[in-house]
Design a protein around this motif. Structure first.
Motif, PDB file in Angstrom:
ATOM      1  N   THR A 141       0.908  -9.838  10.808  1.00  0.00           N
ATOM      2  CA  THR A 141       0.698  -8.396  10.641  1.00  0.00           C
ATOM      3  C   THR A 141      -0.695  -8.173  10.116  1.00  0.00           C
ATOM      4  O   THR A 141      -1.306  -9.052   9.510  1.00  0.00           O
ATOM      5  CB  THR A 141       1.721  -7.800   9.660  1.00  0.00           C
ATOM      6  N   ARG A 142      -1.205  -6.936  10.338  1.00  0.00           N
ATOM      7  CA  ARG A 142      -2.525  -6.573   9.834  1.00  0.00           C
ATOM      8  C   ARG A 142      -2.430  -5.213   9.170  1.00  0.00           C
ATOM      9  O   ARG A 142      -1.862  -4.273   9.711  1.00  0.00           O
ATOM     10  CB  ARG A 142      -3.542  -6.526  10.980  1.00  0.00           C
ATOM     11  N   ASP A 143      -3.025  -5.120   7.966  1.00  0.00           N
ATOM     12  CA  ASP A 143      -3.003  -3.856   7.230  1.00  0.00           C
ATOM     13  C   ASP A 143      -3.968  -2.874   7.895  1.00  0.00           C
ATOM     14  O   ASP A 143      -5.147  -3.171   8.086  1.00  0.00           O
ATOM     15  CB  ASP A 143      -3.416  -4.106   5.783  1.00  0.00           C
ATOM     16  N   LEU A 144      -3.473  -1.693   8.273  1.00  0.00           N
ATOM     17  CA  LEU A 144      -4.303  -0.674   8.914  1.00  0.00           C
ATOM     18  C   LEU A 144      -5.019   0.204   7.911  1.00  0.00           C
ATOM     19  O   LEU A 144      -5.870   1.005   8.281  1.00  0.00           O
ATOM     20  CB  LEU A 144      -3.448   0.200   9.834  1.00  0.00           C
ATOM     21  N   GLY A 145      -4.654   0.110   6.653  1.00  0.00           N
ATOM     22  CA  GLY A 145      -5.322   0.895   5.629  1.00  0.00           C
ATOM     23  C   GLY A 145      -4.822   2.330   5.578  1.00  0.00           C
ATOM     24  O   GLY A 145      -3.703   2.647   5.979  1.00  0.00           O
ATOM     25  N   ILE A 146      -5.697   3.218   5.088  1.00  0.00           N
ATOM     26  CA  ILE A 146      -5.347   4.626   4.941  1.00  0.00           C
ATOM     27  C   ILE A 146      -5.682   5.336   6.249  1.00  0.00           C
ATOM     28  O   ILE A 146      -6.824   5.324   6.707  1.00  0.00           O
ATOM     29  CB  ILE A 146      -6.136   5.273   3.783  1.00  0.00           C
ATOM     30  N   LEU A 147      -4.685   5.941   6.850  1.00  0.00           N
ATOM     31  CA  LEU A 147      -4.855   6.590   8.144  1.00  0.00           C
ATOM     32  C   LEU A 147      -4.923   8.103   7.985  1.00  0.00           C
ATOM     33  O   LEU A 147      -4.387   8.677   7.034  1.00  0.00           O
ATOM     34  CB  LEU A 147      -3.700   6.222   9.072  1.00  0.00           C
ATOM     35  N   ALA A 148      -5.581   8.746   8.946  1.00  0.00           N
ATOM     36  CA  ALA A 148      -5.632  10.211   8.958  1.00  0.00           C
ATOM     37  C   ALA A 148      -4.222  10.770   9.126  1.00  0.00           C
ATOM     38  O   ALA A 148      -3.420  10.251   9.904  1.00  0.00           O
ATOM     39  CB  ALA A 148      -6.527  10.693  10.093  1.00  0.00           C
ATOM     40  N   GLY A 149      -3.934  11.801   8.386  1.00  0.00           N
ATOM     41  CA  GLY A 149      -2.622  12.424   8.460  1.00  0.00           C
ATOM     42  C   GLY A 149      -1.571  11.763   7.590  1.00  0.00           C
ATOM     43  O   GLY A 149      -0.408  12.171   7.615  1.00  0.00           O
ATOM     44  N   ARG A 150      -1.954  10.739   6.809  1.00  0.00           N
ATOM     45  CA  ARG A 150      -1.005  10.050   5.908  1.00  0.00           C
ATOM     46  C   ARG A 150      -1.472  10.244   4.474  1.00  0.00           C
ATOM     47  O   ARG A 150      -2.649  10.495   4.207  1.00  0.00           O
ATOM     48  CB  ARG A 150      -0.946   8.553   6.228  1.00  0.00           C
ATOM     49  N   SER A 151      -0.553  10.114   3.576  1.00  0.00           N
ATOM     50  CA  SER A 151      -0.900  10.222   2.155  1.00  0.00           C
ATOM     51  C   SER A 151      -1.747   9.030   1.740  1.00  0.00           C
ATOM     52  O   SER A 151      -1.571   7.907   2.226  1.00  0.00           O
ATOM     53  CB  SER A 151       0.370  10.276   1.301  1.00  0.00           C
ATOM     54  N   ALA A 152      -2.662   9.275   0.828  1.00  0.00           N
ATOM     55  CA  ALA A 152      -3.504   8.206   0.288  1.00  0.00           C
ATOM     56  C   ALA A 152      -2.885   7.672  -0.998  1.00  0.00           C
ATOM     57  O   ALA A 152      -2.055   8.335  -1.620  1.00  0.00           O
ATOM     58  CB  ALA A 152      -4.901   8.749   0.012  1.00  0.00           C
ATOM     59  N   PRO A 153      -3.271   6.465  -1.427  1.00  0.00           N
ATOM     60  CA  PRO A 153      -2.809   5.975  -2.731  1.00  0.00           C
ATOM     61  C   PRO A 153      -3.202   6.955  -3.828  1.00  0.00           C
ATOM     62  O   PRO A 153      -4.214   7.661  -3.729  1.00  0.00           O
ATOM     63  CB  PRO A 153      -3.554   4.644  -2.882  1.00  0.00           C
ATOM     64  N   ALA A 154      -2.410   7.027  -4.829  1.00  0.00           N
ATOM     65  CA  ALA A 154      -2.676   7.975  -5.921  1.00  0.00           C
ATOM     66  C   ALA A 154      -4.042   7.727  -6.530  1.00  0.00           C
ATOM     67  O   ALA A 154      -4.791   8.675  -6.805  1.00  0.00           O
ATOM     68  CB  ALA A 154      -1.587   7.864  -6.981  1.00  0.00           C
ATOM     69  N   THR A 155      -4.387   6.476  -6.769  1.00  0.00           N
ATOM     70  CA  THR A 155      -5.697   6.139  -7.342  1.00  0.00           C
ATOM     71  C   THR A 155      -6.196   4.864  -6.695  1.00  0.00           C
ATOM     72  O   THR A 155      -5.439   4.109  -6.074  1.00  0.00           O
ATOM     73  CB  THR A 155      -5.614   5.933  -8.867  1.00  0.00           C
ATOM     74  N   LEU A 156      -7.489   4.620  -6.833  1.00  0.00           N
ATOM     75  CA  LEU A 156      -8.098   3.366  -6.397  1.00  0.00           C
ATOM     76  C   LEU A 156      -8.780   2.769  -7.617  1.00  0.00           C
ATOM     77  O   LEU A 156      -9.718   3.364  -8.161  1.00  0.00           O
ATOM     78  CB  LEU A 156      -9.101   3.616  -5.268  1.00  0.00           C
ATOM     79  N   ALA A 157      -8.306   1.620  -8.027  1.00  0.00           N
ATOM     80  CA  ALA A 157      -8.815   0.999  -9.265  1.00  0.00           C
ATOM     81  C   ALA A 157     -10.272   0.593  -9.105  1.00  0.00           C
ATOM     82  O   ALA A 157     -10.738   0.264  -8.007  1.00  0.00           O
ATOM     83  CB  ALA A 157      -7.960  -0.213  -9.624  1.00  0.00           C
TER      84      ALA A 157
END
Length: 523
Positions: A141-157
């Motif tokens: 599998t491969r992580d697609l990351g943050i996509l348009a139209g999807r919620s983002a992580p609450a914070t980025l450390a």
């Protein structure tokens, strides 16, 4: 040559016609300006007196006639309706287009790449809960990351990086986006390195960058173009409040007109019926199919008194011949004549009137916000084709812009390449084409269909360098369309004419921007 008449000569005051108006003290009308009057001129002259028919008096100057048409259009009650976006194209905004939300409505990534927090190098993290796993192969599998139209992580450390797509929401505490091509991934150590320096906020579109909720995006009166539709959708609109297109009835007069085949036995093809409706549509109007009434005064009266349009256009019948019924019928129904002849060639006997609303259709006019009894405007076009074009540009076009809620078209000026002969007293409207100075003298470019009808040549006309000029076209007689068909504008030539190199006002044609420049036998 006669003494030129001042360009700003005032027009006669608007008046109501009465059936018994005296025809005396009127100047002779242009024998080329109506389809009926080029023959039997003496007979018509005596018929005018014997029948008590109207003759043109106190013709308005061209500028005053056009200005009056502008004022008449502006004076009409402006209506509004709400249309879905897919039906609003080509209308005019009835009010300002105001943003319903911030644009963008949240911080978004301007590029595909990596969103980072703090200084690098950065630890590569998966977008837990925000991205997706895409199967790249059997068992992987491969992580697609943050996509348009999807919620983002609450914070980025601080010190972390996450893959992100264009248009995706930026996590809280992120401070930049690194484009994919500007990043290097150390897969062994799980680190992301930047190939170039990273600036705070780079490739991030901040919330409200384009506008804030409540900002005016477009003013009232703006034309709804495809781009305006897209802007409205982006700003949160499902519908737009617009001014309805003016509705126009087209009445074609004349017993001598054919709708098909070749001219024969004194009959000629109707050129205005196929031309006027499409011309009006390019000006933003809803034009009905032409009604062909012949030389029937009773049919003309019925059509005028029952029309529920905003504007009625008649073709022919505006002069003083024995079957020219426009003036007598207008007098009979009590119309208010606003412009009765214009000092312009071609097109001298054009007219502008306001009809009275018949009782049978008064209710609809009141629902549209018009004063009781006020009916549609009427523009009477001469029957000769180029004279009719003159009437469209002088009276119909500025009137329709006002009825549609649009501002008058800003005039522009250009230098004429050649001398243009003028009328001793009247303005002339002459078909012209725009030419770049370097191409104007080049033979063989542009239109090549002079003798053999072969049509457009190599298309090289108008591509040279140098100052832009306009070139007068041949075939500019009142009954001719060959010149205007090749033109992209009409030059407004003052009385007495102009010399080569003189700057003149140009009336643009609604389709001119889509035309190739032409040359050859027309110039």
């Amino acid at each position: 040559m006669g003494r030129p008449r001042p360009a700003d000569e005032p027009a006669a005051a608007p008046r109501s016609l009465t059936p018994d108006r005296s025809p005396d003290a009127a100047p002779g009308h242009d024998r080329h300006a109506d389809k009926h009057t080029h023959a039997h001129a003496d007979k018509h002259k005596h018929a005018d007196t014997d029948m008590g028919r109207h003759r043109h008096r106190h013709a308005a100057s061209w500028r005053e006639a056009r200005a009056l048409a502008v004022r008449s259009g502006r004076a009409a009650a402006v209506r509004a309706s709400r249309l879905p976006l897919d039906q609003a194209l080509g209308h005019v905004l009835a009010g300002p287009l105001v943003a319903l939300t911030d644009l963008p409505s949240f911080d978004t990534s301007a590029m595909d790449g990596w969103v980072v927090s703090g200084p690098g190098p950065w630890n590569i993290r998966e977008a837990t809960g925000a991205g997706e796993k895409k199967r790249a192969g059997a068992g992987s599998t491969r992580d697609l990351g943050i996509l348009a139209g999807r919620s983002a992580p609450a914070t980025l450390a601080d010190g972390d990086a996450v893959r992100i797509a264009t248009g995706a929401r930026i996590p809280v505490d992120a401070n930049a986006v690194i484009r994919s091509e500007h990043a290097h991934v150390d897969e062994a150590r799980g680190l992301l390195h930047a190939k170039h320096g990273v600036l705070p906020g780079q490739d991030i579109r901040p919330r409200g960058q384009e506008c804030r909720a409540g900002d005016q995006l477009m003013p009232a009166g703006a034309l709804v173009t495809p781009a305006v539709l897209g802007l409205g959708a982006a700003a949160g609109y499902d519908t737009l409040v617009v001014v309805p297109r003016p509705r126009v009835d087209v009445l074609v007069l004349g017993d001598e007109l054919l709708t098909g085949g070749l001219p024969h036995d004194g009959l000629i093809r109707d050129a205005l019926g196929p031309m006027v409706g499409p011309w009006l549509r390019t000006l933003g109007a809803e034009a009905s199919a032409p009604q062909r009434l012949g030389d029937d005064a009773a049919a003309l009266r019925r059509a005028l008194t029952t029309s529920d349009a905003d504007l009625v256009i008649t073709t022919g019948g505006t002069a003083a011949g024995p079957v020219d019924h426009v003036h007598p019928v207008l007098a009979e129904i009590g119309a208010e004549l606003l412009v009765d002849g214009v000092a312009v060639r071609p097109g001298h006997p054009m007219l502008l009137a306001r009809l009275r609303r018949a009782d049978s259709v008064a209710g609809s006019s009141e629902r549209r916000g018009e004063a009781r009894g006020k009916g549609p405007y009427l523009v009477g076009l001469p029957g000769n084709p180029l004279a009719a074009v003159s009437g469209l540009l002088t009276l119909a076009e500025p009137l329709l812009r006002g009825l549609a809620g649009r501002e008058p078209e800003a005039p522009y000026r250009a230098v004429v390449r050649d001398e243009v002969h003028g009328h001793p007293h009247d303005t002339r409207l002459v078909p012209v084409i725009h030419r770049a100075g370097g191409a104007a003298e080049r033979p063989g470019s542009g239109y090549s269909g002079c003798a053999d009808g072969s049509g457009y040549g190599d298309g090289s006309g108008g591509t040279g360098s140098g100052a832009e000029r306009v070139v007068p076209l041949h075939y500019d007689g009142p009954a001719m369309l060959r010149g205007i068909a090749a033109a992209d504008g009409l030059a407004v030539v003052p009385p007495g004419g102009v010399r080569s190199g003189t700057e003149v006002e140009i009336l643009g044609l609604p389709w001119a921007s889509a035309m190739p420049w032409t040359e050859g036998c027309f110039t």
